[in-house]
Write a protein that holds these residues in place. Structure first.
Motif, PDB file in Angstrom:
ATOM      1  N   MET A 122     123.892  27.085 -41.910  1.00  0.00           N
ATOM      2  CA  MET A 122     123.506  27.061 -40.501  1.00  0.00           C
ATOM      3  C   MET A 122     123.811  28.380 -39.807  1.00  0.00           C
ATOM      4  O   MET A 122     123.218  28.684 -38.777  1.00  0.00           O
ATOM      5  CB  MET A 122     124.234  25.936 -39.783  1.00  0.00           C
ATOM      6  CG  MET A 122     123.764  24.564 -40.187  1.00  0.00           C
ATOM      7  SD  MET A 122     124.833  23.369 -39.408  1.00  0.00           S
ATOM      8  CE  MET A 122     124.300  21.884 -40.183  1.00  0.00           C
ATOM      9  N   PHE A 123     124.741  29.147 -40.355  1.00  0.00           N
ATOM     10  CA  PHE A 123     125.074  30.424 -39.729  1.00  0.00           C
ATOM     11  C   PHE A 123     124.155  31.538 -40.219  1.00  0.00           C
ATOM     12  O   PHE A 123     124.120  32.615 -39.638  1.00  0.00           O
ATOM     13  CB  PHE A 123     126.545  30.779 -40.017  1.00  0.00           C
ATOM     14  CG  PHE A 123     127.107  31.838 -39.107  1.00  0.00           C
ATOM     15  CD1 PHE A 123     127.328  31.563 -37.766  1.00  0.00           C
ATOM     16  CD2 PHE A 123     127.410  33.101 -39.584  1.00  0.00           C
ATOM     17  CE1 PHE A 123     127.843  32.536 -36.917  1.00  0.00           C
ATOM     18  CE2 PHE A 123     127.925  34.073 -38.740  1.00  0.00           C
ATOM     19  CZ  PHE A 123     128.142  33.785 -37.408  1.00  0.00           C
ATOM     20  N   LEU A 124     123.406  31.264 -41.298  1.00  0.00           N
ATOM     21  CA  LEU A 124     122.577  32.295 -41.916  1.00  0.00           C
ATOM     22  C   LEU A 124     121.628  33.011 -40.945  1.00  0.00           C
ATOM     23  O   LEU A 124     121.598  34.244 -40.926  1.00  0.00           O
ATOM     24  CB  LEU A 124     121.810  31.690 -43.100  1.00  0.00           C
ATOM     25  CG  LEU A 124     120.913  32.637 -43.882  1.00  0.00           C
ATOM     26  CD1 LEU A 124     121.740  33.711 -44.564  1.00  0.00           C
ATOM     27  CD2 LEU A 124     120.122  31.873 -44.924  1.00  0.00           C
ATOM     28  N   PRO A 125     120.860  32.268 -40.128  1.00  0.00           N
ATOM     29  CA  PRO A 125     119.922  32.982 -39.248  1.00  0.00           C
ATOM     30  C   PRO A 125     120.610  33.981 -38.321  1.00  0.00           C
ATOM     31  O   PRO A 125     120.036  35.011 -37.988  1.00  0.00           O
ATOM     32  CB  PRO A 125     119.279  31.845 -38.441  1.00  0.00           C
ATOM     33  CG  PRO A 125     119.427  30.640 -39.281  1.00  0.00           C
ATOM     34  CD  PRO A 125     120.719  30.807 -40.018  1.00  0.00           C
ATOM     35  N   THR A 126     121.840  33.686 -37.937  1.00  0.00           N
ATOM     36  CA  THR A 126     122.561  34.570 -37.026  1.00  0.00           C
ATOM     37  C   THR A 126     122.787  35.949 -37.653  1.00  0.00           C
ATOM     38  O   THR A 126     122.933  36.939 -36.946  1.00  0.00           O
ATOM     39  CB  THR A 126     123.913  33.931 -36.658  1.00  0.00           C
ATOM     40  OG1 THR A 126     123.666  32.596 -36.277  1.00  0.00           O
ATOM     41  CG2 THR A 126     124.576  34.654 -35.516  1.00  0.00           C
ATOM     42  N   MET A 127     122.836  35.985 -38.983  1.00  0.00           N
ATOM     43  CA  MET A 127     123.106  37.243 -39.659  1.00  0.00           C
ATOM     44  C   MET A 127     121.876  38.145 -39.728  1.00  0.00           C
ATOM     45  O   MET A 127     121.990  39.317 -40.037  1.00  0.00           O
ATOM     46  CB  MET A 127     123.568  36.983 -41.101  1.00  0.00           C
ATOM     47  CG  MET A 127     124.740  36.065 -41.233  1.00  0.00           C
ATOM     48  SD  MET A 127     126.212  36.853 -40.603  1.00  0.00           S
ATOM     49  CE  MET A 127     126.387  38.173 -41.777  1.00  0.00           C
ATOM     50  N   LEU A 128     120.711  37.576 -39.514  1.00  0.00           N
ATOM     51  CA  LEU A 128     119.489  38.359 -39.703  1.00  0.00           C
ATOM     52  C   LEU A 128     119.141  39.168 -38.462  1.00  0.00           C
ATOM     53  O   LEU A 128     119.559  38.849 -37.357  1.00  0.00           O
ATOM     54  CB  LEU A 128     118.325  37.422 -40.026  1.00  0.00           C
ATOM     55  CG  LEU A 128     118.475  36.597 -41.297  1.00  0.00           C
ATOM     56  CD1 LEU A 128     117.300  35.657 -41.415  1.00  0.00           C
ATOM     57  CD2 LEU A 128     118.582  37.488 -42.510  1.00  0.00           C
ATOM     58  N   TRP A 181     117.263  29.234 -32.055  1.00  0.00           N
ATOM     59  CA  TRP A 181     117.321  28.903 -33.488  1.00  0.00           C
ATOM     60  C   TRP A 181     118.214  29.914 -34.200  1.00  0.00           C
ATOM     61  O   TRP A 181     119.034  29.556 -35.043  1.00  0.00           O
ATOM     62  CB  TRP A 181     115.904  28.928 -34.071  1.00  0.00           C
ATOM     63  CG  TRP A 181     115.833  28.792 -35.554  1.00  0.00           C
ATOM     64  CD1 TRP A 181     115.849  27.635 -36.261  1.00  0.00           C
ATOM     65  CD2 TRP A 181     115.748  29.840 -36.524  1.00  0.00           C
ATOM     66  NE1 TRP A 181     115.785  27.905 -37.603  1.00  0.00           N
ATOM     67  CE2 TRP A 181     115.712  29.249 -37.796  1.00  0.00           C
ATOM     68  CE3 TRP A 181     115.692  31.239 -36.439  1.00  0.00           C
ATOM     69  CZ2 TRP A 181     115.631  29.988 -38.974  1.00  0.00           C
ATOM     70  CZ3 TRP A 181     115.612  31.979 -37.607  1.00  0.00           C
ATOM     71  CH2 TRP A 181     115.580  31.346 -38.859  1.00  0.00           C
TER      72      TRP A 181
END
Lengths: 316, 277
Positions: A122-128, A181
């Motif tokens: 769930m934290f993945l998109p924040t890294m992009l 998102w």
């Protein structure tokens, strides 16, 4: 830092202490002052000047601000951008933060397996990069590709599909939701960390008293993590009123359709650099940046005086 | 577990799985389709590539028509140099602020924390003027300087918290032995800060690697573009070439995802250990 930190340093000769401070603090203070604080101050100073076509600058006091807020050519896009920015912020506050808090609440329930996996995913998109996120969603929502309309059709809601990013009425909210998102991971993580810090005994006591998980969350956990939630809100505010990348990468500098997605960041960029419709104007750009600075400052002050002071911090 | 509890637990997992799918779905979709031929991208976007639809044509085009490797190395240089300087100068400043008593130390700490909340982007007009007059315009150095200034406040804040947790006896013992202050910092304190590095990295590397604004305003030639800016411009030019667009997006996504998956445990530990409270 009230207590003497070490008896050794307290007795240090002045010259030696000065030398050490210069060595340890020098690089950080110089770089930070030169490339962070000075530019902010210089930008504000520049906003009181105007430049003629030859590049010569002359002092005009607050005239740029009067133009920005009074001249219809400037004030219309400015208020439009500010209003859009507010909507952008409201969507984040109403969707991103509650969803983040809810996810954190679910993750912090006892005996939930695979917590680490869910958190990571769930934290993945924040890294992009916002640019990548914006473009990916742009493709997904595009009527050309048909992924979004196909997905809706699959659940029987095909008639609801519209080119949301292209419509003046829905583009801004759609972009806000894309940003939500991406960044929902931040409130989720911060609130989750705060929830983990609540002592087990408090929760156990509530359970012994017969409260269910739902009521424990709303009556015990949530009030205890309010300071974190208010911190998340102010972080959201600063990030939103400084946003730029998403709109720029999806909609370009003109923030179409018909400026429906224009926010302060894109308005600042256009003013400063210009675009097909206008020439870049550094001094007006500086004025826009200064106004943005004061809006953020106002938000921070409201937070400090109205929210921070009223929040009781619980010491465990 | 009672039946009731089991039902509730399944409900919780259903919500978490649904959200996880929502979080990774779009990323998977882009990466998956970047390995397909054009007709399959449009014909069956949700199907994974198979023997008949697999193709690397998009990647070929991206490599041929853009300097993607150059952009990668630029991003890498800028991010690593900035991070090293942010960590070094940040740790040194955090040490001085927490260890030495001097007049104005609280004021200085406050001054340094302004940057946590006030975005440096608002000073862009003056930054551009400064870099132009210093001849640093369109160089990676300009980006590094800005990013170091941007990263320092948060790193000083986090590292100060960590330094305060180091037992005081450790450095006082070294002092009694007559070890110079600089050696105490570099040889006793700095090695103990290793766990803090992952946390500081979250707050410095990610925003730097992902930044679009400063490369956009400070770099103009192709040779100084970063991945984010390079991909942004590439996507703008090739918007109709879906193979290239999806490949370019995947190439920008993949390294971050790989690094994230390797480091995620530490990153998340850093985030949840209460770095920002």
């Amino acid at each position: 830092m009230a207590e003497p930190i070490s008896h050794v340093t307290a007795q240090m000769p002045r010259a030696k202490l000065a030398g050490l401070l210069l060595f340890f603090l020098g690089p950080a203070v110089v770089i930070y002052s030169l490339f962070s604080i000075y530019p902010l101050v210089a930008t504000m100073a520049l906003s009181t000047y105007t430049s003629d076509p030859s590049g010569a600058r002359s002092f005009v006091g607050l005239a740029n601000f009067a133009t920005l807020l009074g001249d219809a050519l400037w004030s219309k896009p400015f208020w439009n951008a500010l209003g859009n920015n507010l909507i952008f912020f409201v969507v984040h506050m109403c969707v991103q933060n509650p969803v983040g808090i809810a996810l954190a609440g679910l993750l912090s329930l006892p005996r939930v397996r695979l917590k680490g996996f869910y958190r990571t995913v769930m934290f993945l998109p924040t890294m992009l990069s916002v640019v990548i996120v914006g473009f990916s969603w742009n493709l997904i929502l595009s009527p050309l590709w048909g992924v979004a309309s196909g997905a809706l059709k699959a659940v029987g809601l095909g008639s609801l599909f519209a080119p949301w990013l292209g419509l003046e009425s829905s583009a801004l909210v759609t972009l806000s939701l894309i940003s939500v998102w991406q960044f929902v991971g931040i409130p989720m993580m911060l609130v989750y960390a705060a929830l983990l810090n609540i002592p087990e005994e408090l929760i156990d006591a509530a359970r012994v008293d017969g409260l269910g998980q739902f009521r424990i969350f709303f009556h015990i956990k949530l009030p205890l993590v309010l300071p974190t939630i208010s911190l998340v809100s102010v972080l959201t505010f600063v990030a939103n009123f400084n946003a730029f990348d998403l709109i720029y990468s999806v909609k370009g500098a003109l923030a179409g359709p018909n400026f429906a997605t224009d926010i302060l960041g894109t308005f600042f960029y256009r003013t400063f650099f210009g675009n097909q419709l206008q020439l870049g104007n550094p001094t007006m750009g500086a004025a826009v940046a200064t106004v943005m600075f004061f809006i953020i400052l106002l938000g921070l002050c409201l937070y400090l005086f109205l929210v921070q002071r009223r929040i009781r911090r619980y010491a465990f | 577990m009672t039946r009731d509890q089991r039902a509730r637990s399944i409900g919780v997992h259903l919500v978490l799985i649904a959200y996880s799918l929502l979080a990774v779905g779009p990323i998977l979709l882009v990466v998956m389709n970047s390995f397909k031929v054009r007709s399959a991208i449009f014909g069956s976007p949700l199907a994974p590539p198979d023997a008949s639809t697999f193709s690397l044509i998009g990647y070929e085009k991206v490599f041929r028509s853009s300097h993607i490797l150059l952009y990668y190395s630029n991003s890498l240089i800028v991010t690593l140099v900035s991070m090293a300087l942010v960590l070094l100068f940040g740790a040194m400043a955090a040490w001085a602020l927490t260890e030495y008593r001097f007049r104005g130390s609280t004021a200085l700490a406050l001054f340094l924390s302004i940057g946590i909340m006030v975005p440096i982007r608002l000073g862009s007009v003056a930054i551009l003027n400064m870099m132009r007059s210093a001849g640093l315009n369109d160089t990676l150095t300009a980006l590094v300087l800005v990013y170091v200034a941007q990263g320092l406040p948060m790193s000083i804040f986090i590292l100060s918290e960590f330094i305060q947790q180091i037992p005081k006896d450790l450095r006082d013992a070294a002092r009694c032995d007559g070890v110079p202050e600089t050696r105490i910092f570099f040889e006793v304190v700095a090695p103990l800060l290793r766990p803090a590095i992952a946390t500081v990295a979250v707050f410095t590397i990610v925003p730097i690697w992902n930044d679009l604004w400063f490369p956009l305003i400070l770099t103009s030639s192709d040779s100084t573009h970063t991945v984010t800016l390079g991909v942004q411009q590439f996507l703008g030019q090739y918007i109709t070439d879906w193979n290239s667009v999806l490949a370019a997006l995947s190439m920008a996504i993949l390294p971050v995802v790989v690094i994230y998956v390797i480091l995620s445990r530490q990153l998340i530990a850093g985030l949840t250990s209460g770095a920002v409270k």
